[in-house]
Write a protein that holds these residues in place. Structure first.
Motif, PDB file in Angstrom:
ATOM      1  N   LEU A  79       0.832  -1.201   0.000  1.00 28.47           N
ATOM      2  CA  LEU A  79       0.000   0.000   0.000  1.00 28.47           C
ATOM      3  C   LEU A  79       0.870   1.255   0.000  1.00 28.47           C
ATOM      4  O   LEU A  79       0.574   2.227  -0.699  1.00 28.47           O
ATOM      5  N   ASP A  80       1.962   1.225   0.753  1.00 28.58           N
ATOM      6  CA  ASP A  80       2.900   2.361   0.790  1.00 28.58           C
ATOM      7  C   ASP A  80       3.507   2.609  -0.588  1.00 28.58           C
ATOM      8  O   ASP A  80       3.603   3.751  -1.042  1.00 28.58           O
ATOM      9  N   PHE A  81       3.928   1.530  -1.250  1.00 31.78           N
ATOM     10  CA  PHE A  81       4.528   1.644  -2.591  1.00 31.78           C
ATOM     11  C   PHE A  81       3.547   2.296  -3.571  1.00 31.78           C
ATOM     12  O   PHE A  81       3.880   3.244  -4.277  1.00 31.78           O
ATOM     13  N   VAL A  82       2.336   1.749  -3.603  1.00 32.95           N
ATOM     14  CA  VAL A  82       1.328   2.204  -4.562  1.00 32.95           C
ATOM     15  C   VAL A  82       0.891   3.644  -4.295  1.00 32.95           C
ATOM     16  O   VAL A  82       0.741   4.447  -5.225  1.00 32.95           O
ATOM     17  N   SER A  83       0.717   3.973  -3.026  1.00 29.62           N
ATOM     18  CA  SER A  83       0.251   5.320  -2.658  1.00 29.62           C
ATOM     19  C   SER A  83       1.256   6.407  -3.011  1.00 29.62           C
ATOM     20  O   SER A  83       0.883   7.576  -3.168  1.00 29.62           O
ATOM     21  N   SER A  84       2.537   6.035  -3.121  1.00 30.59           N
ATOM     22  CA  SER A  84       3.571   7.035  -3.423  1.00 30.59           C
ATOM     23  C   SER A  84       3.904   7.128  -4.917  1.00 30.59           C
ATOM     24  O   SER A  84       4.796   7.871  -5.320  1.00 30.59           O
ATOM     25  N   LEU A  85       3.178   6.391  -5.752  1.00 35.28           N
ATOM     26  CA  LEU A  85       3.434   6.422  -7.193  1.00 35.28           C
ATOM     27  C   LEU A  85       3.028   7.768  -7.802  1.00 35.28           C
ATOM     28  O   LEU A  85       2.043   8.382  -7.371  1.00 35.28           O
ATOM     29  N   ASP A  86       3.765   8.186  -8.811  1.00 37.03           N
ATOM     30  CA  ASP A  86       3.473   9.427  -9.525  1.00 37.03           C
ATOM     31  C   ASP A  86       2.165   9.265 -10.308  1.00 37.03           C
ATOM     32  O   ASP A  86       2.001   8.302 -11.057  1.00 37.03           O
ATOM     33  N   ASP A  87       1.252  10.208 -10.138  1.00 40.30           N
ATOM     34  CA  ASP A  87      -0.079  10.079 -10.724  1.00 40.30           C
ATOM     35  C   ASP A  87      -0.053  10.043 -12.258  1.00 40.30           C
ATOM     36  O   ASP A  87      -0.771   9.258 -12.878  1.00 40.30           O
ATOM     37  N   SER A  88       0.793  10.868 -12.867  1.00 41.99           N
ATOM     38  CA  SER A  88       0.841  10.894 -14.332  1.00 41.99           C
ATOM     39  C   SER A  88       1.358   9.564 -14.884  1.00 41.99           C
ATOM     40  O   SER A  88       0.902   9.086 -15.926  1.00 41.99           O
ATOM     41  N   SER A  89       2.295   8.939 -14.149  1.00 34.99           N
ATOM     42  CA  SER A  89       2.824   7.634 -14.566  1.00 34.99           C
ATOM     43  C   SER A  89       1.749   6.562 -14.464  1.00 34.99           C
ATOM     44  O   SER A  89       1.600   5.728 -15.373  1.00 34.99           O
ATOM     45  N   VAL A  90       1.002   6.574 -13.360  1.00 37.32           N
ATOM     46  CA  VAL A  90      -0.070   5.586 -13.156  1.00 37.32           C
ATOM     47  C   VAL A  90      -1.128   5.719 -14.250  1.00 37.32           C
ATOM     48  O   VAL A  90      -1.580   4.721 -14.826  1.00 37.32           O
ATOM     49  N   GLN A  91      -1.499   6.952 -14.550  1.00 38.94           N
ATOM     50  CA  GLN A  91      -2.511   7.178 -15.591  1.00 38.94           C
ATOM     51  C   GLN A  91      -2.020   6.709 -16.958  1.00 38.94           C
ATOM     52  O   GLN A  91      -2.750   6.052 -17.708  1.00 38.94           O
ATOM     53  N   SER A  92      -0.773   7.039 -17.288  1.00 40.82           N
ATOM     54  CA  SER A  92      -0.197   6.667 -18.580  1.00 40.82           C
ATOM     55  C   SER A  92      -0.062   5.152 -18.734  1.00 40.82           C
ATOM     56  O   SER A  92      -0.451   4.570 -19.750  1.00 40.82           O
ATOM     57  N   VAL A  93       0.485   4.509 -17.696  1.00 40.91           N
ATOM     58  CA  VAL A  93       0.694   3.054 -17.716  1.00 40.91           C
ATOM     59  C   VAL A  93      -0.641   2.305 -17.770  1.00 40.91           C
ATOM     60  O   VAL A  93      -0.804   1.359 -18.542  1.00 40.91           O
ATOM     61  N   SER A  94      -1.596   2.746 -16.961  1.00 48.25           N
ATOM     62  CA  SER A  94      -2.890   2.046 -16.924  1.00 48.25           C
ATOM     63  C   SER A  94      -3.644   2.231 -18.239  1.00 48.25           C
ATOM     64  O   SER A  94      -4.337   1.311 -18.696  1.00 48.25           O
ATOM     65  N   GLN A  95      -3.500   3.388 -18.854  1.00 50.41           N
ATOM     66  CA  GLN A  95      -4.155   3.614 -20.146  1.00 50.41           C
ATOM     67  C   GLN A  95      -3.610   2.648 -21.197  1.00 50.41           C
ATOM     68  O   GLN A  95      -4.366   2.032 -21.949  1.00 50.41           O
ATOM     69  N   LYS A  96      -2.289   2.483 -21.220  1.00 51.57           N
ATOM     70  CA  LYS A  96      -1.664   1.533 -22.151  1.00 51.57           C
ATOM     71  C   LYS A  96      -2.174   0.110 -21.876  1.00 51.57           C
ATOM     72  O   LYS A  96      -2.432  -0.656 -22.805  1.00 51.57           O
ATOM     73  N   ALA A  97      -2.283  -0.224 -20.590  1.00 50.98           N
ATOM     74  CA  ALA A  97      -2.738  -1.574 -20.206  1.00 50.98           C
ATOM     75  C   ALA A  97      -4.175  -1.823 -20.663  1.00 50.98           C
ATOM     76  O   ALA A  97      -4.474  -2.863 -21.264  1.00 50.98           O
ATOM     77  N   PHE A  98      -5.065  -0.879 -20.384  1.00 47.14           N
ATOM     78  CA  PHE A  98      -6.469  -1.053 -20.771  1.00 47.14           C
ATOM     79  C   PHE A  98      -6.627  -1.157 -22.284  1.00 47.14           C
ATOM     80  O   PHE A  98      -7.409  -1.961 -22.780  1.00 47.14           O
ATOM     81  N   LEU A  99      -5.861  -0.353 -23.012  1.00 42.26           N
ATOM     82  CA  LEU A  99      -5.952  -0.363 -24.472  1.00 42.26           C
ATOM     83  C   LEU A  99      -5.307  -1.610 -25.076  1.00 42.26           C
ATOM     84  O   LEU A  99      -5.515  -1.910 -26.255  1.00 42.26           O
ATOM     85  N   SER A 100      -4.511  -2.328 -24.267  1.00 43.15           N
ATOM     86  CA  SER A 100      -3.890  -3.582 -24.735  1.00 43.15           C
ATOM     87  C   SER A 100      -4.883  -4.737 -24.761  1.00 43.15           C
ATOM     88  O   SER A 100      -4.663  -5.740 -25.440  1.00 43.15           O
ATOM     89  N   LEU A 101      -5.956  -4.616 -23.980  1.00 47.23           N
ATOM     90  CA  LEU A 101      -6.960  -5.687 -23.929  1.00 47.23           C
ATOM     91  C   LEU A 101      -7.606  -5.881 -25.291  1.00 47.23           C
ATOM     92  O   LEU A 101      -7.770  -4.914 -26.031  1.00 47.23           O
ATOM     93  N   PRO A 102      -7.940  -7.113 -25.683  1.00 50.00           N
ATOM     94  CA  PRO A 102      -8.005  -8.328 -24.851  1.00 50.00           C
ATOM     95  C   PRO A 102      -6.696  -9.110 -24.701  1.00 50.00           C
ATOM     96  O   PRO A 102      -6.723 -10.258 -24.264  1.00 50.00           O
ATOM     97  N   ASP A 103      -5.553  -8.510 -25.058  1.00 46.88           N
ATOM     98  CA  ASP A 103      -4.266  -9.189 -24.849  1.00 46.88           C
ATOM     99  C   ASP A 103      -3.896  -9.073 -23.363  1.00 46.88           C
ATOM    100  O   ASP A 103      -3.243  -8.116 -22.938  1.00 46.88           O
TER     101      ASP A 103
END
Length: 217
Positions: A79-103
């Protein structure tokens, strides 16, 4: 009795799934009811509203992690690791992940570059957005489907997905839609129900045992 993964009786699966909410309540864990409401209803709605370029924020990922750890095993460092993540990085990475589906393999690999995010947490992120594609990798469902919950690798998750998709297809052919994420929740609900039942009967067994010992003397 715990739900057998090989069970083909749709009514038993539906009963286990319908018990999910009451199992969450029965665990009596701080904030779990509100966290589960966030994860199962609020977060999926937020992610869908962001189409065609969905993403998750650090604050949302942090709440998702709280849900995961409260519903399962509590590991505060994650929880400590995740809570300290940079918001722009999380948004960018998660967007790439969601758009990768259904892979799914690619989507999981995208998310696990974030510190504190392993395959299990990544699966929870994907399940919130695409419950029909990527079920959450819970210990209880892993144990039921694969016989083990020790391996949290991508390879193991992909095996898990195939098993739950196959079961989902089998159950859906009998009636209305039963998504892979519904299979996971039904298995989790059943396993937790068995644990709760055994913890309630354990004190009675101890009392009976102590009475027997007293009678022997």
């Amino acid at each position: 009795m715990e739900l057998d993964f090989e069970c083909t009786d749709l009514s038993i699966w539906k009963e286990a799934l319908s018990s999910y909410k009451s199992r969450i309540q029965s665990l009596n864990k701080p904030n779990l009811i509100s966290l589960d409401q966030f994860y199962t209803h609020e977060l999926p709605s937020l992610l869908r509203q962001r189409n065609p370029n969905p993403f998750i924020t650090t604050a949302e990922l942090s709440r998702l992690m709280q849900w995961k750890l409260t519903r399962g095993k509590w590991r505060p460092r994650l929880l400590d690791f995740v809570s300290s993540l940079d918001d722009s990085s999380v948004q960018s990475v998660s967007q790439k992940a969601f758009l990768s589906l259904p892979d799914i393999s690619k989507a999981i690999s995208e998310l696990t570059v974030l510190k504190g995010v392993g395959a299990a947490t990544a699966s929870a992120v994907l399940a919130a957005y695409a419950p029909e594609t990527a079920p959450f990798m819970s210990d209880e469902a892993m144990l039921a489907a694969l016989g083990s919950s020790k391996d949290y690798s991508l390879k193991q998750y992909l095996l898990f997905v195939e098993k739950l998709k196959s079961k989902s297809k089998e159950l859906s052919s009998m009636d209305d839609s039963f998504r892979p994420s519904d299979v996971e929740r039904a298995l989790w609900s059943s396993a937790v129900g068995v644990k709760l039942q055994s913890s309630q009967t354990a004190p009675d067994k101890k009392i009976k045992g102590s009475n027997k010992r007293k009678r022997k003397h």
